[in-house]
Design a protein around this motif. Structure first.
Motif: not given
Length: 307
Positions: A62-80
């Motif tokens: 068991x492992x995490x996804x192999x693809x790297x990712x970057x923490x990004x701010x929530x885009x304008x007009x979107x809601x997390x």
């Protein structure tokens, strides 16, 4: 192993065991299942949901996804927003159209991103749809972007997608009778699989470049995610063998430069012969550049009531 026993000769309300009549005709044998129509689609006759429940994936390491990712701010007009899936808290970005007081709730698109990590660009490119009055929800899956759980390569992620659809029905600005699902590449494969699930409020589903066969689902022999010699691990990660069991019409769109594009006519002939709800279409482009034309084609079919 379960065995089935045929109990015959017991009459309702009889006081004792019934006796077979001499010369009585034996019951007719059940008809043989109809042969699967030939063609490029590797159709099978097993029950997908039954086998899936009986055969959970076996992750070797068991492992995490192999693809790297970057923490990004929530885009304008979107809601997390958060949603629950298999006991985990996952999240996605929700964009809602401008809405006048008293206006009808909006149709919605749940978009399953390609690749094995989410980026804001997976939301940003769909702003045109929000401007057209649609709600857009772009969920993330288990094991990616720091989420709890493990990467399962198109197995458990389809359960996450189902949970994301259910979460969207809780939004008062969304019309739960007009929820649509569409995905690209691996995300398209998840949407293909979701068309086999019958307990979801989905009006229409489609995919771009997501039509995978079991032979396309392989495990890295140097570091396999699942047992590479287990055919069920591959079968249950693709919709195609079970295309006769689709519970709603599903539109799989391919780019004209993709490997399967020359076989589209034959696939549609085979799907019709098998009484499948699958339709395959072609738009210009390759695996990447066909994405926007594929979504446009899907939306046009939705608006025309053809999906």
């Amino acid at each position: 192993m379960r065995r089935r026993f045929l109990l015959a000769g017991i009459a309702a309300g009889a006081a004792g065991p019934a006796r077979a009549q001499v010369g009585a005709a034996l019951p007719a044998a059940p008809p043989a299942p109809a042969p699967l129509p030939p063609g490029p689609l590797p159709l099978e006759s097993y029950d997908f949901l039954v086998e899936r429940r009986a055969r959970p994936t076996r992750l070797i390491r068991p492992r995490a996804s192999p693809q790297p990712w970057t923490r990004e701010p929530v885009p304008a007009g979107a809601e997390r927003i958060a949603y629950r899936a298999a006991g985990r808290t996952l999240w996605g970005l929700l964009g809602l159209p401008a809405r006048a007081p008293g206006a009808r709730a909006a149709p919605a698109l749940v978009y399953a991103h390609g690749g094995f990590a989410f980026a804001n660009s997976d939301f940003e490119w769909l702003r045109f749809l929000i401007e057209r009055g649609w709600a857009v929800f772009t969920p993330t899956w288990r094991g990616e972007n720091g989420n709890p759980g493990f990467f399962e390569f198109m197995f458990g992620e389809v359960d996450d997608l189902a949970s994301a659809v259910r979460r969207l029905t809780e939004e008062p600005a969304v019309d739960r009778n007009r929820i649509h699902v569409f995905g690209h590449s691996v995300g398209g494969g998840l949407c293909d699989l979701l068309a086999l699930f019958n307990d979801l409020p989905i009006r229409a589903s489609g995919s771009a470049g997501g039509l995978y066969f079991p032979d396309d689902i392989t495990a890295d022999p140097r570091n396999p995610l699942f047992p590479p010699d287990d055919i069920w691990e591959r079968r249950l990660r693709t919709m195609v063998p079970s295309a006769r069991q689709l519970v709603r019409r599903h539109l799989a769109v391919l780019g004209s430069e993709e490997r399967l594009a020359p076989q589209v006519e034959a696939m549609n002939d085979q799907a019709r012969a098998a009484a499948s709800r699958l339709t395959v279409a072609v738009v210009p482009g390759d695996h990447q550049t066909a994405l926007r034309p594929a979504l446009d084609f899907f939306l046009a079919r939705v608006e025309a009531g053809d999906v």
